[in-house]
Enzyme design. Structure first.
Site, short mmCIF file in Angstrom:
data_model
loop_
_atom_site.label_atom_id
_atom_site.label_comp_id
_atom_site.label_asym_id
_atom_site.label_seq_id
_atom_site.Cartn_x
_atom_site.Cartn_y
_atom_site.Cartn_z
N SER A 139 -2.28 -6.62 8.22
CA SER A 139 -2.08 -5.23 8.62
C SER A 139 -3.21 -4.70 9.50
O SER A 139 -3.19 -3.53 9.88
CB SER A 139 -1.97 -4.34 7.38
OG SER A 139 -0.83 -4.68 6.63
N SER A 151 0.82 -1.22 0.00
CA SER A 151 0.00 0.00 0.00
C SER A 151 0.85 1.26 0.00
O SER A 151 0.46 2.28 -0.58
CB SER A 151 -0.91 0.00 1.22
OG SER A 151 -1.74 -1.14 1.18
N ASN A 152 2.02 1.20 0.66
CA ASN A 152 2.85 2.39 0.74
C ASN A 152 3.58 2.72 -0.55
O ASN A 152 4.19 3.78 -0.67
CB ASN A 152 3.87 2.23 1.87
CG ASN A 152 3.16 2.19 3.21
OD1 ASN A 152 2.64 3.18 3.66
ND2 ASN A 152 3.10 1.01 3.81
N GLY A 211 1.76 -6.69 9.82
CA GLY A 211 1.72 -5.70 8.75
C GLY A 211 2.09 -4.31 9.20
O GLY A 211 1.88 -3.35 8.46
N VAL A 255 6.15 -6.69 7.94
CA VAL A 255 6.25 -5.77 6.81
C VAL A 255 5.82 -4.42 7.35
O VAL A 255 4.64 -4.20 7.62
CB VAL A 255 5.37 -6.20 5.64
CG1 VAL A 255 5.52 -5.22 4.48
CG2 VAL A 255 5.69 -7.62 5.20
N TYR A 287 -2.60 -11.03 1.70
CA TYR A 287 -2.42 -9.68 2.23
C TYR A 287 -3.78 -9.10 2.61
O TYR A 287 -4.63 -8.87 1.75
CB TYR A 287 -1.72 -8.82 1.17
CG TYR A 287 -1.44 -7.38 1.53
CD1 TYR A 287 -1.43 -6.94 2.86
CD2 TYR A 287 -1.15 -6.44 0.55
CE1 TYR A 287 -1.17 -5.62 3.17
CE2 TYR A 287 -0.87 -5.12 0.85
CZ TYR A 287 -0.89 -4.72 2.16
OH TYR A 287 -0.62 -3.41 2.48
N LYS A 291 0.41 -11.53 5.23
CA LYS A 291 0.72 -10.24 5.85
C LYS A 291 -0.58 -9.68 6.38
O LYS A 291 -1.51 -9.42 5.60
CB LYS A 291 1.32 -9.27 4.82
CG LYS A 291 1.49 -7.85 5.36
CD LYS A 291 1.87 -6.84 4.28
CE LYS A 291 1.91 -5.42 4.87
NZ LYS A 291 2.09 -4.39 3.83
#
Lengths: 326, 326, 326, 326
Positions: C197, C76-77, C221, C238, C167, C195
């Protein structure tokens, strides 16, 4: 459901409460007709946060001159969760005493438990309430499914001496009374209607549609969507804003009843921002502040509700003035 | 904050409540130490939904033999919103009488209004509560900002005869006590800690971090995240599941205190599904059902809470049996 | 699941990617081991909002010196929803070329449709990705139930030339990959981990518990809950914050692996506010701003993301400085 | 805002698109008038999930005979997030070719990034779109405040060769286009209106009120609240249900325009459950299933959307049959 499009005189709907009760109690008779506009009145407090019955009475004298169908006592705007049980009943008694007999007193009797709600409904009826408004219990909202809510309302309605109005207000309760529960409960002879404050117009229309074969009425729970609610068959509204702009909300009703949709729309527009300001945006402290501006007693709230900040008070004032009310 | 990693004997932490109180009341003294495991006890009812004090007493005799730090009376699992004010106080009195003096009684005294919470806290202290657990008022949640909540808790703590524990339980209240409010309130000499039931571990860690210069402790509000909460500095837990698997939850505490992380992790795993089942998934009716399976009195809930359906009871049982508890 | 408490050398886990791939592709072999810390790298743009490959390369040279397990490209980043398909693949190619072979390149290949995700995964593998990270499709979130998501991920994993990492990032997608779907997908030979988040530590622990008989690993995450995630069996993270404080996040890993829980806890505390600031609170523009302060190229975001306001930039700086990082 | 209560002939509003464009492009001229009913058409696929242009054409021939104002191509119901960029443009081209010139083609050109949205808008205009419908970007919803969204839409409108219609659909995007952003954007000469699918009628009324001095129109984004939207000044609707019950939705428009509120209300009632069934309740797979029942090509969705289960298909059918449509 009653036809709402026939010519309809606001004056003639003010038939005696006694007659309504009589008809309602008979087995096959028509249920109480609750159509019209109601302010859910605020509870004035002294500086020491005690109920100020004198100021309450002053407000009631003014409300008695407005063509309201009645008053809701201890809806969310009445700070009922902050009143002791005895205070709740006493406020209802005082309101009934002060109000002309042709105005209905709809008293908020909801508690978290079924047994407490039953007892409160009985006490409020004894104190003179014409109907009780019963909010959804909500603390255990994860368990408040249709089955639980139907059980709750059925028990309350079975024992209540006066008709029951369902009350769904998700902004406060985090819970919508499910449509299927409303449809089921509409068949109960002592359940006459629903106050829906959620503002989901599709849901409101669907409820009216699915209860159309019952003697069951729906009231909009806010002035913000009163006209659209009328357009899909609501019969009135319980509107916080009517504490402040009571005549104007009643005028919207009259325009709708007269079929003057265009003028009604323009008036509806001007009510939205003031309505949002005294409800969702700034809450009961704003309602009480605005009441002061319009000649009513508002005053302080009980803690933990805090007074408006100056900035919020300015923004509140702007929401009235930019729509031409101040 | 107290160091939690030094060698720590559960036995020695059972110092007399009298001594704790003495220290707490002195101006500069250390606050009450609330570390440990607490079941938030259920309230048994008769078939007529009256409080069943005999069954309550039976449960207490069993809990007294488990190395709990104390009991929470009238947390969310105690159906406190369904009890009359007198019942709330009477239950606290009976628990205090029945329980050994070295076990703390933490009594849930939260009401919607500040004044009612103050009065209830005083009554519960008079009935023998060692501390009061004060849930966030929530009906007007749109107005319950940090300012309002700091005002509320400060007033309550100023007047409470016993220490105050903050209580944030968003699943029921729709409201998280904001971090900045907790940090501010942690400085109050009569506010000793927080029970956080939301389960946001980042938030819990941040609160512990930002109150580390205060004498302030955080309890996990659920057995579902007890070990991760320990890993970031929580000092114990108020765990619904401890009503059912009390020794096992205390064992998790002991493994953590002994630094046996791997074994603690495996035990933590096995508690998650049963915990979720008796809280978020099926609620208080499930907690009471499971109590019956494990030799405690559970029984019916007050309406509008309904008994579990057979299908839900089977799923509940599966959540215990698949983790080796039944 | 692999034991994570045995003595474990970060250095020795840097075995060749080739060897990992070889084992993974064999039918009965162990899956790829993804344990460790990964920054989900930002994508630098020129002032004209074109990908700035030179600045990307500069950052990569610095990241190569930090004991990361690898990099996530287009999490996402990385502003991946703002990149054209060709750009997404090209960025992966450049990263793979610039990075030492012992560092994994995990490439975000998720698209809304299954077919596009399959194609993107193939292209990224061809561009050198060692694994693909596949976000949940979310636009039709009302229909993205376990059945649909299991179908989606199974099709993608069936055809992907490299291992697939699930994810779940509800802050962006409004959707949690359901636990039962994760448990089912963990059995797929080409799905190696998750992952997560969302930060719901109970959920993370439950997933690890319920996949413990599979060769399946879970990565936190976010740096905000890295230590609690380790406490329940996560194998790494992550972490957006690792773009800025990469060595410090790796140090938290080392402290955990060394069993130094108390020091790890103190470090964890200091990472929470900076982490929240560059994620939930201020987002990618804040991450890029902070990167500039710490010697990396951050720069502008693609529109519609806007630069931080000055007030937000000051608040961001405060979140770093009050924790001793600036 | 244009007066909507004057006598109004549906036929006469079908003026040539060329003329509308001409007026719109002139600086001071009136903007495009978008009033009327639009189905947001579904995209038929072959069994291999390729766009089935023949079936699309068949549907268009039928839609051309219904008094729609035009079609929306690649609204949420068109599965646009599952189409490649080239497919999106090609579908628009085919629709424009097949449709009579007096019907508007409103093409959904929204992408996550501003630059991609600009390019897509240009390509769709070149393919024959009369206007573009631009959904709010949403992946970084935490950063999509009024400032970011105003910047995004302004850039798109500045460069779009055809008028822009704003599109707010929180069920898919998790994001409401803020009222203040709409009010600001309404002043842009190339932004002509808003499709609001959220269904918050108070918000819709407020937007119409606050843009009443601009040449700006609001379309209801669903048949579920079409009549209440008309009651507060909406000028039409983009209604998924119009793919199935196109004539009936147009009939509701006609009843409203004729002032036949009572009949309109009864028709509105009957549309709610079918509408909810093909949108919020069962989504695009249900829309396509219902299309089959009513003589249109629906067929499969692209993965990860799955076909309806048999139980869901039965419930869907019931929602139509219980309202007298099947």
């Amino acid at each position: 459901m009653l036809a709402v499009f026939r010519s309809f005189s606001t004056a003639t709907c003010r038939r005696s409460v006694a007659a309504i009760k009589k008809r309602t109690m008979a087995g096959t008779a028509q249920k109480m007709d609750i159509r019209g506009i109601y302010p859910p009145i605020a509870t004035p407090f002294t500086e020491k946060e005690e109920v100020d019955y004198q100021k309450l009475n002053d407000n009631l004298q003014k409300y008695a001159k407005i063509p309201f169908r009645g008053l809701v006592v201890q809806g969310s705007n009445g700070e009922y969760p902050y009143l002791m049980a005895e205070e709740r009943v006493e406020v209802v008694r005082r309101v009934r005493e002060a109000l002309p007999q042709n105005m209905l007193v709809m008293a908020g009797s909801g508690c978290e438990s079924t047994i407490a709600t039953i007892q409160m409904s009985e006490q409020m009826a004894a104190a003179g309430a014409d109907a009780v408004l019963v909010v959804t219990p909500c603390f255990y909202r994860g368990r408040m499914d249709s089955k639980a809510l139907i059980h709750h309302y059925t028990k309350v309605a079975d024992s209540s001496p006066v008709p029951v109005v369902l009350y769904s207000v998700p902004a406060n309760t985090g819970l919508d009374l499910p449509v299927d529960a409303v449809v089921s409960l509409a068949q109960h002879p002592n359940i006459v209607g629903l106050k829906d404050s959620g503002g989901d117009i599709t849901r409101i229309a669907l409820i009216i549609h699915k209860t159309s074969s019952e003697d069951f009425q729906v009231l909009a729970g806010s002035a913000g969507f009163l006209l659209p609610a009328y357009s899909v068959g609501a019969v009135g509204g319980v509107c916080a804003l009517a504490n402040v702009l009571g005549r104007e909300v009643c005028q919207l009703e009259e325009l709708y009843l007269a079929g003057q949709w265009e003028q009604a729309k323009v008036l509806q527009y001007r009510l939205i921002e003031p309505n949002t300001a005294v409800t969702r945006k700034f809450g009961v402290p704003a309602l009480k502040q605005a009441m002061e501006w319009f000649g009513y007693h508002g005053g302080v709230c009980r803690a933990p509700l805090r007074p408006l900040s100056e900035a919020d008070a300015r923004a509140l004032r702007q929401d009235f003035s930019s729509n031409g009310w101040l």
